[in-house]
Scaffold this motif. Structure first.
Motif, PDB file in Angstrom:
ATOM      1  N   PHE A 140       0.382   0.589   1.732  1.00 17.60           N
ATOM      2  CA  PHE A 140      -0.083  -0.890   1.439  1.00 17.60           C
ATOM      3  C   PHE A 140      -1.665  -1.040   1.340  1.00 17.60           C
ATOM      4  O   PHE A 140      -2.009  -0.518   2.614  1.00 17.60           O
ATOM      5  N   VAL A 141      -2.243  -1.605   0.453  1.00 14.03           N
ATOM      6  CA  VAL A 141      -3.877  -1.887   0.469  1.00 14.03           C
ATOM      7  C   VAL A 141      -3.928  -2.752   1.723  1.00 14.03           C
ATOM      8  O   VAL A 141      -3.226  -3.637   2.039  1.00 14.03           O
ATOM      9  N   ASP A 163      -1.239   0.185  -7.813  1.00 19.13           N
ATOM     10  CA  ASP A 163       0.129  -0.392  -8.541  1.00 19.13           C
ATOM     11  C   ASP A 163       0.695  -1.310  -7.673  1.00 19.13           C
ATOM     12  O   ASP A 163       0.512  -1.304  -6.442  1.00 19.13           O
ATOM     13  N   GLU A 164       1.518  -1.993  -8.249  1.00 15.97           N
ATOM     14  CA  GLU A 164       2.490  -2.745  -7.699  1.00 15.97           C
ATOM     15  C   GLU A 164       3.720  -2.086  -6.957  1.00 15.97           C
ATOM     16  O   GLU A 164       4.173  -1.263  -7.873  1.00 15.97           O
ATOM     17  N   SER A 165       4.094  -2.387  -5.830  1.00 14.48           N
ATOM     18  CA  SER A 165       5.207  -1.799  -5.260  1.00 14.48           C
ATOM     19  C   SER A 165       6.591  -2.399  -5.407  1.00 14.48           C
ATOM     20  O   SER A 165       6.656  -3.413  -6.269  1.00 14.48           O
ATOM     21  N   LEU A 171      -0.086  -4.580  -3.684  1.00  9.85           N
ATOM     22  CA  LEU A 171      -0.543  -3.212  -4.083  1.00  9.85           C
ATOM     23  C   LEU A 171      -0.788  -2.348  -2.997  1.00  9.85           C
ATOM     24  O   LEU A 171      -0.721  -2.298  -2.019  1.00  9.85           O
ATOM     25  N   ARG A 172      -0.672  -0.902  -3.717  1.00  3.78           N
ATOM     26  CA  ARG A 172      -0.538   0.076  -2.878  1.00  3.78           C
ATOM     27  C   ARG A 172      -1.741   1.106  -3.101  1.00  3.78           C
ATOM     28  O   ARG A 172      -2.256   1.250  -4.286  1.00  3.78           O
ATOM     29  N   TRP A 173      -2.087   1.862  -2.478  1.00  5.56           N
ATOM     30  CA  TRP A 173      -2.997   3.082  -2.460  1.00  5.56           C
ATOM     31  C   TRP A 173      -1.968   4.475  -2.484  1.00  5.56           C
ATOM     32  O   TRP A 173      -1.160   4.402  -2.065  1.00  5.56           O
TER      33      TRP A 173
END
Length: 206
Positions: A140-141, A163-165, A171-173
């Motif tokens: 997660f960002v 992108d969305e999890s 948002l995620r890295w």
């Protein structure tokens, strides 16, 4: 695509962490580390266990197989005392040539090198033992501690990262490392000692 190797038993020892098949008798201790602990749950895609019995079931079903590969849920322990400190997942179902890595460490065990050691062992397991072509991980960002651990082991931030999890609109890295990159790294971690048993009786490494 051919079926990848499947593990029946795992025990890897690093300098400070140990990665191994979970034990049902450790379920209560594992539950205490994560149940209701927002400092962990807020950073992973799992609402957490309902009760100790759920942790027992996870330990019993630590390996889930499909026609092409298997997913593994492993325990992270201290190498010196075998105390449970967290858990790690390495998933190959539906993508047998690529491992998908996730982990958590109990808050009281943060900052002691356990996460880094466990991730290094997991990469060795994926590439050396399970013949993965690549390993990815999502964070997660804002989770800079986990990001640092992944980058230390050579995983690189991907362009499509934010992108969305599946866990709400967060948002995620996305990080990735290829087999060739891992193999060429002078810092690539190997276990101090290990014991692996594969589904084929003649494939056993000690």
């Amino acid at each position: 695509m051919s079926r990848g190797p499947v593990l029946l038993h795992v025990d890897l020892r690093g300098s400070v962490a140990r990665l191994c098949t979970p034990r049902v008798e450790d379920a209560e201790q594992t539950f205490a580390l994560i149940a209701g602990r927002r400092e962990i749950l807020d950073w992973i895609e799992w609402a957490g266990p309902r009760d100790v019995q759920e942790m027992r079931e996870k330990a019993k079903n630590w390996r889930v197989e499909s026609d092409d590969a298997a997913n593994y849920q492993l325990a992270i322990l201290r190498a010196d005392t075998s105390e449970i400190v967290g858990a790690l997942s390495l998933r190959f179902v539906d993508h047998p040539d690529r491992g998908d890595l996730g982990y958590w460490i109990g808050a009281e065990h943060h900052g002691q090198g356990l996460a880094s050691d466990a991730v290094g062992l997991a990469l060795w397991l994926a590439f050396d033992a399970l013949e993965a072509h690549s390993v990815s991980a999502c964070v997660f960002v804002g989770n800079f501690a986990s990001r640092r651990v992944l980058e230390k082991h050579g995983l690189e931030l991907q362009p499509e990262s934010r992108d969305e999890s599946s866990c709400g609109k967060r948002l995620r890295w996305i990080f990735l490392i290829e087999r060739a990159t891992w193999s060429a790294r002078a810092e690539a971690q190997r276990p101090v000692d290990f014991e692996l048993t594969f589904s084929d009786d003649d494939l056993e490494a000690r």
